[in-house]
Motif scaffolding. Structure first.
Motif, short mmCIF file in Angstrom:
data_model
loop_
_atom_site.label_atom_id
_atom_site.label_comp_id
_atom_site.label_asym_id
_atom_site.label_seq_id
_atom_site.Cartn_x
_atom_site.Cartn_y
_atom_site.Cartn_z
N TRP A 36 31.61 50.37 44.53
CA TRP A 36 31.46 51.16 43.24
C TRP A 36 30.20 51.90 42.83
O TRP A 36 29.97 52.58 42.08
CB TRP A 36 31.80 50.27 42.23
CG TRP A 36 30.71 48.81 42.30
CD1 TRP A 36 31.02 47.57 42.89
CD2 TRP A 36 29.44 48.96 41.69
NE1 TRP A 36 29.63 46.96 42.65
CE2 TRP A 36 28.81 47.58 42.04
CE3 TRP A 36 28.36 49.72 40.92
CZ2 TRP A 36 27.64 47.25 41.36
CZ3 TRP A 36 27.43 49.22 40.48
CH2 TRP A 36 26.64 48.18 40.76
N GLN B 88 36.29 45.23 32.77
CA GLN B 88 36.86 44.52 33.96
C GLN B 88 35.97 44.93 35.09
O GLN B 88 35.06 45.65 34.89
CB GLN B 88 38.46 44.92 34.20
CG GLN B 88 38.60 46.62 34.04
CD GLN B 88 39.89 47.04 34.14
OE1 GLN B 88 40.42 47.14 32.83
NE2 GLN B 88 40.46 47.21 35.21
N THR B 89 36.38 44.34 36.23
CA THR B 89 35.72 44.35 37.44
C THR B 89 36.74 45.41 38.19
O THR B 89 37.65 45.38 38.11
CB THR B 89 35.33 43.40 38.20
OG1 THR B 89 36.62 42.39 38.36
CG2 THR B 89 34.36 42.42 37.23
N PHE B 90 36.09 46.03 39.30
CA PHE B 90 36.85 46.73 40.18
C PHE B 90 37.55 45.91 41.10
O PHE B 90 36.79 45.00 41.69
CB PHE B 90 35.80 47.78 41.13
CG PHE B 90 35.18 48.74 40.21
CD1 PHE B 90 35.90 49.92 39.68
CD2 PHE B 90 33.77 48.54 39.64
CE1 PHE B 90 35.18 50.80 38.81
CE2 PHE B 90 33.24 49.68 39.00
CZ PHE B 90 33.87 50.59 38.52
N ASP B 91 38.94 46.15 41.25
CA ASP B 91 39.73 45.76 42.13
C ASP B 91 40.37 46.34 43.15
O ASP B 91 41.59 45.80 43.84
CB ASP B 91 40.85 44.66 41.32
CG ASP B 91 41.54 45.64 40.43
OD1 ASP B 91 41.38 46.87 40.58
OD2 ASP B 91 42.11 44.92 39.61
N LYS C 248 30.97 52.42 36.28
CA LYS C 248 30.95 51.00 35.46
C LYS C 248 32.24 51.11 34.44
O LYS C 248 32.58 51.99 33.85
CB LYS C 248 29.70 51.33 34.39
CG LYS C 248 29.59 49.78 33.77
CD LYS C 248 28.41 50.09 33.03
CE LYS C 248 28.01 48.77 32.18
NZ LYS C 248 26.76 48.50 31.41
#
Length: 306
Positions: free
Chosen positions: A272, A251-254, A247
């Motif tokens: 993730w 931001q988000t996983f890219d 987590k």
């Protein structure tokens, strides 16, 4: 008035107010605590099924003649202290500076002290603990949210349940020299302790009941990093499924996310989450995740039998 320490004794010097050249000297041999002469160590720190617990009492004074006395601690939440009960075979002391506890299955605390001569006893050691992650009905600790890692901005609560109406929540961390309870680093309401926010810590937490019992223990990490690993705070049962996830705070996983078990890479893709469909004892161990040069702290996932 002045107090000096001379050859392990305390000396009180009092000046006569009517005659400045006159002083009185008093030996205060038994009025002040002596320095700690020994240290108790416990191994292992965390219990595993069938394991024995070894206690070692290291005396600063290595001369002969010491006998060692071994005790378990019994919580007394009413005055935030412990009473001590002699362990079996310890009433007359032991010549050996070690003691083995067999059959311990739950979290427990121990102290030791030494004596010789009449005997003249040392003070008790600081309590040392062996922790168990296993739940039992008479005293249990649950974490909300149920995970081992949290951000400093998270609201985290520790709740005690069992055969008591009186509870205290304790913690011990590598940074702490002594035990502390919820009133220092949280707010205790009834049987629930709410941790203060915005404070980084990594510590072991457990409950102690008014009936003298210890709960399971939980290792919780609270940090201000941008990434944490979401793993259950409580043991996972063999055969059950479990999901571990990475987590990010902001931001988000890219890109690719890496999951490690005991420092061994076990998954690397864009997911993730790490899903284990049927947990086995071999899945027990330390887990962590990495993403874009960032790494979570590692957490221990305990596995218990069905």
């Amino acid at each position: 008035m002045y107090i000096f320490k001379v050859n392990l004794q305390y000396v009180l010097i009092v000046q006569n107010v009517f005659d400045p050249l006159s002083i009185h000297v008093f030996i205060l041999k038994n009025h002040f605590p002596t320095e700690a002469q020994f240290v108790l160590t416990v191994s292992p720190s965390w219990l595993s099924a069938g394991a024995s617990v070894t206690l070692n009492c290291s005396v600063k004074d290595q001369s002969a003649g010491w006998r060692f006395y071994w005790y378990k601690t019994v919580p007394d939440p009413s005055d935030n202290s412990y009473s001590y009960e002699l362990l079996p075979g310890s009433s007359s002391g032991t010549e050996q500076d070690s003691y083995i506890v067999h059959g311990q299955t739950h979290t427990a605390g121990y102290v030791c002290r030494a004596g010789r001569g009449d005997p003249v006893y040392t003070d008790y050691s600081q309590p040392q603990f062996v922790w168990s992650a296993d739940f039992h009905s008479s005293a249990s600790l649950t974490v909300s949210p149920d995970r081992a890692q949290h951000f400093t901005s998270d609201s985290v609560s520790l709740s005690c349940e069992g055969n008591s109406t009186e509870w205290r929540v304790k913690r011990l961390s590598p940074e702490d020299r002594y035990l502390s309870d919820c009133t220092i680093w949280g707010t205790m309401t009834g049987s629930t302790c709410k941790l203060k926010r915005n404070r980084c810590s990594g510590a072991v937490y457990w409950c102690e009941s008014g009936s003298g019992e210890f709960s399971n223990a939980v290792n919780i990490t609270i940090q201000d990093k941008n990434m944490i690993l979401l793993s259950p705070a409580r043991p996972v049962t063999e055969g059950d499924s479990v999901s571990l996830s990475c987590k990010l705070r902001r931001q988000t996983f890219d890109s690719i996310v890496f999951f490690y078990h005991n420092e061994k890479l076990i998954q690397s893709d864009t997911r993730w989450e790490l899903n284990i469909s049927a947990v086995s004892k071999s899945d027990e161990g330390f887990y962590k995740c990495q993403h874009s040069g960032q790494e979570s702290a590692q957490s221990w996932m305990p596995v218990q039998g069905e």
